[in-house]
Design an enzyme around this catalytic site. Structure first.
Site, mmCIF file in Angstrom:
data_model
loop_
_atom_site.group_PDB
_atom_site.id
_atom_site.type_symbol
_atom_site.label_atom_id
_atom_site.label_comp_id
_atom_site.label_asym_id
_atom_site.label_seq_id
_atom_site.Cartn_x
_atom_site.Cartn_y
_atom_site.Cartn_z
ATOM 1 N N TYR A 7 5.612 6.132 -2.893
ATOM 2 C CA TYR A 7 4.670 7.452 -3.182
ATOM 3 C C TYR A 7 3.789 7.997 -2.179
ATOM 4 C CZ TYR A 7 0.877 4.156 -3.745
ATOM 5 O OH TYR A 7 0.044 3.196 -3.649
ATOM 6 N N THR A 9 2.793 6.992 2.304
ATOM 7 C CA THR A 9 3.157 7.116 3.702
ATOM 8 C C THR A 9 4.635 6.514 4.025
ATOM 9 O OG1 THR A 9 2.417 4.848 4.144
ATOM 10 C CG2 THR A 9 0.689 6.840 4.530
ATOM 11 N N GLU A 84 1.889 -3.178 3.209
ATOM 12 C CA GLU A 84 0.836 -2.808 2.053
ATOM 13 C C GLU A 84 -0.133 -4.026 1.812
ATOM 14 O OE1 GLU A 84 1.265 0.069 1.660
ATOM 15 O OE2 GLU A 84 3.185 0.504 1.939
HETATM 16 N N1 PCA Z 1 2.743 3.457 1.484
HETATM 17 C C1 PCA Z 1 3.088 2.939 0.300
HETATM 18 C C2 PCA Z 1 2.015 2.655 -0.757
HETATM 19 C C3 PCA Z 1 0.805 3.597 -0.183
HETATM 20 C C4 PCA Z 1 1.256 3.883 1.222
HETATM 21 O O1 PCA Z 1 0.572 4.385 2.091
HETATM 22 C C5 PCA Z 1 4.178 3.783 -0.422
HETATM 23 O O2 PCA Z 1 4.512 4.954 0.299
HETATM 24 O O3 PCA Z 1 4.499 3.764 -1.605
#
Ligand code: PCA
Length: 156
Positions: A7, A9, A84
């Protein structure tokens, strides 16, 4: 294989997408854009403007969130867990998503922020992470360690 909903980056066109699209990191296949079944608070927080999907507190706050569903192998899952900082920062957790309103519910993994400071719930809540929101994002390589953790998590 694992289903992973992203959701933030990691989405196409966003700062960490190169990680999920690099075959060196394992296999990831984009399936489709999907919406969460439950409402979630999606906020941008910490001094590094990081997107966080907050583990539900059942306050009825937030929105149905639009993101992307991927099928990934074990190797890619490990790469994503590392990015993460699972389970220290985000916790890889099961949620339900749908491709559209008529489609079946899919259970998948996503990275939720747990044990977070309640102030995060006072930040603006997005429906989806946007390019505009990502323009202020500071990637992990440019942060000193643990600062993100300290700024958003309750101490245990
Ligand atoms: N990357 C993960 C979680 C938050 C982020 O920056 C993502 O894109 O779901």
């Amino acid at each position: 294989m694992h289903l992973v909903y992203v959701y933030g980056t990691l989405k196409k066109g966003f700062p960490n997408h190169y990680l999920i699209s690099d075959a060196e990191n394992g296999v990831a296949k984009f399936l489709y854009e999907a919406n969460t079944v439950e409402k979630f608070a999606l906020v941008v927080g910490s001094p590094f403007h990081v997107p966080f999907l907050l583990q539900n507190t059942n306050h009825g706050k937030g929105n149905v969130i639009t993101g992307e569903l991927y099928e990934v192998d074990d190797k890619m899952l490990k790469t994503l867990d590392k990015l993460e900082n699972h389970p220290t920062l985000y916790l890889r957790s099961k949620i339900q998503v749908k491709r559209n309103t008529e489609s079946d519910v899919i259970e998948c993994d996503t990275y939720l922020l747990t044990n977070y400071k309640p102030q995060l719930l006072t930040l603006p809540m997005l429906n989806s992470y946007t390019i505009a929101a990502s323009s202020s994002y500071i990637p992990p390589q440019k942060r000193s360690s643990n600062e993100t953790l300290k700024s958003v998590k309750l101490t245990t």
